[in-house]
Motif scaffolding. Sequence first.
Motif, PDB file in Angstrom:
ATOM      1  N   MET A   1     -63.514  10.623 -59.724  1.00 47.15           N
ATOM      2  CA  MET A   1     -64.049  10.132 -61.124  1.00 47.15           C
ATOM      3  C   MET A   1     -63.159  10.816 -62.171  1.00 47.15           C
ATOM      4  O   MET A   1     -62.675   9.999 -63.392  1.00 47.15           O
ATOM      5  CB  MET A   1     -65.676  10.022 -61.347  1.00 47.15           C
ATOM      6  N   ASP A   2     -63.139  12.005 -62.207  1.00 46.79           N
ATOM      7  CA  ASP A   2     -62.501  12.644 -63.215  1.00 46.79           C
ATOM      8  C   ASP A   2     -60.938  12.109 -63.439  1.00 46.79           C
ATOM      9  O   ASP A   2     -60.453  11.948 -64.766  1.00 46.79           O
ATOM     10  CB  ASP A   2     -62.321  14.191 -62.916  1.00 46.79           C
ATOM     11  N   ALA A   3     -60.295  11.796 -62.302  1.00 45.63           N
ATOM     12  CA  ALA A   3     -58.875  11.143 -62.416  1.00 45.63           C
ATOM     13  C   ALA A   3     -58.955   9.890 -63.084  1.00 45.63           C
ATOM     14  O   ALA A   3     -58.069   9.567 -63.979  1.00 45.63           O
ATOM     15  CB  ALA A   3     -58.553  11.182 -61.275  1.00 45.63           C
ATOM     16  N   PHE A   4     -59.855   8.958 -62.773  1.00 42.90           N
ATOM     17  CA  PHE A   4     -60.253   7.787 -63.346  1.00 42.90           C
ATOM     18  C   PHE A   4     -60.122   7.974 -64.806  1.00 42.90           C
ATOM     19  O   PHE A   4     -59.447   7.380 -65.639  1.00 42.90           O
ATOM     20  CB  PHE A   4     -61.228   7.268 -62.524  1.00 42.90           C
ATOM     21  N   GLU A   5     -60.967   8.766 -65.294  1.00 42.87           N
ATOM     22  CA  GLU A   5     -61.380   9.057 -66.599  1.00 42.87           C
ATOM     23  C   GLU A   5     -59.998   9.469 -67.616  1.00 42.87           C
ATOM     24  O   GLU A   5     -59.774   9.241 -68.532  1.00 42.87           O
ATOM     25  CB  GLU A   5     -62.512  10.032 -66.789  1.00 42.87           C
ATOM     26  N   LYS A   6     -59.464  10.302 -66.915  1.00 44.11           N
ATOM     27  CA  LYS A   6     -58.254  10.995 -67.469  1.00 44.11           C
ATOM     28  C   LYS A   6     -57.049   9.785 -67.692  1.00 44.11           C
ATOM     29  O   LYS A   6     -56.437   9.771 -68.802  1.00 44.11           O
ATOM     30  CB  LYS A   6     -57.646  11.965 -66.604  1.00 44.11           C
ATOM     31  N   VAL A   7     -56.931   8.991 -66.563  1.00 44.27           N
ATOM     32  CA  VAL A   7     -56.069   7.914 -66.691  1.00 44.27           C
ATOM     33  C   VAL A   7     -56.315   7.016 -67.764  1.00 44.27           C
ATOM     34  O   VAL A   7     -55.662   6.262 -68.391  1.00 44.27           O
ATOM     35  CB  VAL A   7     -55.781   7.093 -65.275  1.00 44.27           C
TER      36      VAL A   7
ATOM     37  N   LEU B   1     -63.950   1.630 -57.680  1.00 41.41           N
ATOM     38  CA  LEU B   1     -65.040   2.563 -57.932  1.00 41.41           C
ATOM     39  C   LEU B   1     -66.265   1.887 -58.487  1.00 41.41           C
ATOM     40  O   LEU B   1     -67.281   2.545 -58.079  1.00 41.41           O
ATOM     41  CB  LEU B   1     -64.549   3.358 -59.287  1.00 41.41           C
ATOM     42  N   THR B   2     -66.260   0.966 -59.004  1.00 43.05           N
ATOM     43  CA  THR B   2     -67.507   0.085 -59.331  1.00 43.05           C
ATOM     44  C   THR B   2     -68.554  -0.336 -58.259  1.00 43.05           C
ATOM     45  O   THR B   2     -69.537  -0.133 -58.199  1.00 43.05           O
ATOM     46  CB  THR B   2     -67.353  -1.102 -60.358  1.00 43.05           C
ATOM     47  N   LEU B   3     -67.730  -0.939 -57.186  1.00 39.33           N
ATOM     48  CA  LEU B   3     -68.126  -1.228 -55.919  1.00 39.33           C
ATOM     49  C   LEU B   3     -68.839  -0.063 -55.341  1.00 39.33           C
ATOM     50  O   LEU B   3     -70.039  -0.176 -54.754  1.00 39.33           O
ATOM     51  CB  LEU B   3     -67.370  -1.765 -55.049  1.00 39.33           C
ATOM     52  N   ALA B   4     -68.336   0.961 -55.143  1.00 36.35           N
ATOM     53  CA  ALA B   4     -68.732   2.308 -54.345  1.00 36.35           C
ATOM     54  C   ALA B   4     -70.033   2.895 -55.124  1.00 36.35           C
ATOM     55  O   ALA B   4     -70.948   3.122 -54.593  1.00 36.35           O
ATOM     56  CB  ALA B   4     -67.476   3.234 -54.519  1.00 36.35           C
ATOM     57  N   CYS B   5     -69.820   2.826 -56.719  1.00 33.43           N
ATOM     58  CA  CYS B   5     -70.972   3.028 -57.410  1.00 33.43           C
ATOM     59  C   CYS B   5     -72.491   2.315 -57.139  1.00 33.43           C
ATOM     60  O   CYS B   5     -73.515   2.597 -57.023  1.00 33.43           O
ATOM     61  CB  CYS B   5     -70.728   3.404 -58.724  1.00 33.43           C
ATOM     62  N   ILE B   6     -72.121   0.965 -57.013  1.00 30.61           N
ATOM     63  CA  ILE B   6     -73.029  -0.060 -56.794  1.00 30.61           C
ATOM     64  C   ILE B   6     -73.588   0.258 -55.264  1.00 30.61           C
ATOM     65  O   ILE B   6     -75.021   0.079 -55.427  1.00 30.61           O
ATOM     66  CB  ILE B   6     -72.672  -1.361 -57.008  1.00 30.61           C
TER      67      ILE B   6
ATOM     68  N   LYS C   1     -72.736   7.339 -62.728  1.00 27.67           N
ATOM     69  CA  LYS C   1     -71.082   7.145 -62.810  1.00 27.67           C
ATOM     70  C   LYS C   1     -70.836   5.489 -63.047  1.00 27.67           C
ATOM     71  O   LYS C   1     -69.920   5.468 -63.831  1.00 27.67           O
ATOM     72  CB  LYS C   1     -70.781   7.369 -61.433  1.00 27.67           C
ATOM     73  N   LEU C   2     -71.670   4.514 -62.997  1.00 26.32           N
ATOM     74  CA  LEU C   2     -71.374   3.258 -63.178  1.00 26.32           C
ATOM     75  C   LEU C   2     -71.414   2.950 -64.519  1.00 26.32           C
ATOM     76  O   LEU C   2     -70.511   2.336 -65.105  1.00 26.32           O
ATOM     77  CB  LEU C   2     -72.476   2.412 -62.327  1.00 26.32           C
TER      78      LEU C   2
ATOM     79  N   PHE D   1     -69.127  -9.928 -61.400  1.00 31.47           N
ATOM     80  CA  PHE D   1     -68.438 -10.056 -60.314  1.00 31.47           C
ATOM     81  C   PHE D   1     -68.573  -9.136 -59.062  1.00 31.47           C
ATOM     82  O   PHE D   1     -68.704  -9.180 -57.933  1.00 31.47           O
ATOM     83  CB  PHE D   1     -66.910 -10.256 -60.604  1.00 31.47           C
ATOM     84  N   ALA D   2     -68.791  -7.764 -59.769  1.00 27.69           N
ATOM     85  CA  ALA D   2     -68.782  -6.706 -58.676  1.00 27.69           C
ATOM     86  C   ALA D   2     -70.131  -6.644 -58.206  1.00 27.69           C
ATOM     87  O   ALA D   2     -70.517  -6.553 -56.888  1.00 27.69           O
ATOM     88  CB  ALA D   2     -68.541  -5.312 -59.352  1.00 27.69           C
ATOM     89  N   PHE D   3     -71.270  -6.873 -58.889  1.00 29.34           N
ATOM     90  CA  PHE D   3     -72.842  -7.124 -58.392  1.00 29.34           C
ATOM     91  C   PHE D   3     -72.896  -8.176 -57.314  1.00 29.34           C
ATOM     92  O   PHE D   3     -73.359  -8.089 -56.311  1.00 29.34           O
ATOM     93  CB  PHE D   3     -73.779  -7.099 -59.377  1.00 29.34           C
ATOM     94  N   ILE D   4     -72.334  -9.374 -57.630  1.00 28.41           N
ATOM     95  CA  ILE D   4     -72.129 -10.358 -56.601  1.00 28.41           C
ATOM     96  C   ILE D   4     -71.665  -9.984 -55.492  1.00 28.41           C
ATOM     97  O   ILE D   4     -71.911 -10.448 -54.214  1.00 28.41           O
ATOM     98  CB  ILE D   4     -71.650 -11.843 -57.404  1.00 28.41           C
ATOM     99  N   GLU D   5     -70.551  -9.479 -55.351  1.00 27.44           N
ATOM    100  CA  GLU D   5     -69.841  -9.173 -54.228  1.00 27.44           C
ATOM    101  C   GLU D   5     -70.473  -7.953 -53.411  1.00 27.44           C
ATOM    102  O   GLU D   5     -70.382  -7.932 -52.208  1.00 27.44           O
ATOM    103  CB  GLU D   5     -68.205  -8.294 -54.568  1.00 27.44           C
ATOM    104  N   CYS D   6     -71.472  -7.389 -54.072  1.00 26.56           N
ATOM    105  CA  CYS D   6     -72.187  -6.315 -53.220  1.00 26.56           C
ATOM    106  C   CYS D   6     -73.618  -6.902 -52.793  1.00 26.56           C
ATOM    107  O   CYS D   6     -74.309  -5.981 -52.268  1.00 26.56           O
ATOM    108  CB  CYS D   6     -72.308  -5.097 -54.142  1.00 26.56           C
ATOM    109  N   GLY D   7     -73.652  -8.155 -53.067  1.00 27.29           N
ATOM    110  CA  GLY D   7     -74.973  -9.043 -52.647  1.00 27.29           C
ATOM    111  C   GLY D   7     -76.002  -8.494 -53.751  1.00 27.29           C
ATOM    112  O   GLY D   7     -77.050  -8.767 -53.119  1.00 27.29           O
TER     113      GLY D   7
END
Length: 206
Positions: free
Chosen positions: A1-7, A20-25, A32-33, A55-61
């Motif tokens: 998450m820190d690396a994502f924020e830095k980028v 990352l979004t899918l993982a947090c959901i 983190k989401l 789209f991410a929520f739908i993908e996660c059901g």
Amino acid sequence: MDAFEKVCKEYKITAVKHELTLACIKLEDTEKLQKIMDLSISIHGEMNSLYDLVFAFIECGKVRQAKKILETPGLRARHQRLENRCKRLLEENRLTELEQLVAITKDVFDIDRNRMFMYLFEGYRRKNDCDKVPWCVDNYAKRRISSLSEVLTFVPYLRYSGVTWWRDDHFLCFFTFSQRAFFYEKLISTAMMPPTAKIRVHDMDQ
């Protein structure tokens, strides 16, 4: 998450945001989401970020959560985003997600339901799922079709289904008198029904 924020902050890109979004959901990590959303909004804007989350929520059901996001005041249809998503779901044969997306976007302002239903029709055709074609066309018709050109979109799918459910009053009641007449003319011209077929028209809309 820190690396994502830095980028995100240094390069203004959101690499692996979807993963990352899918993982947090899945982990139900709302903190983190929200952080991912804040970073995404700063780069892509609120509307694009909200659609990514849908789209991410739908993908996660998590369809209920996705629908709740679409109820955000002021949210409008993002036609290209929705078009691209429908196309991807179709190409990847993810018809359940496509059905869910079509269902929960019905009340979104300025939504192009025509295009979304056409992707569903095509998905059922590719999957050889005749049983769902009548359901899809029936729901499409309930939108109160506004032009004769829209009626023509049914013809190839009705031919494909190979059944006669389209003669039922339950389906026909959604068409105006002129639309039904035009519809039958096209069905006859494509040999879907014989010219001598007797169709009840005395109770059509006046």
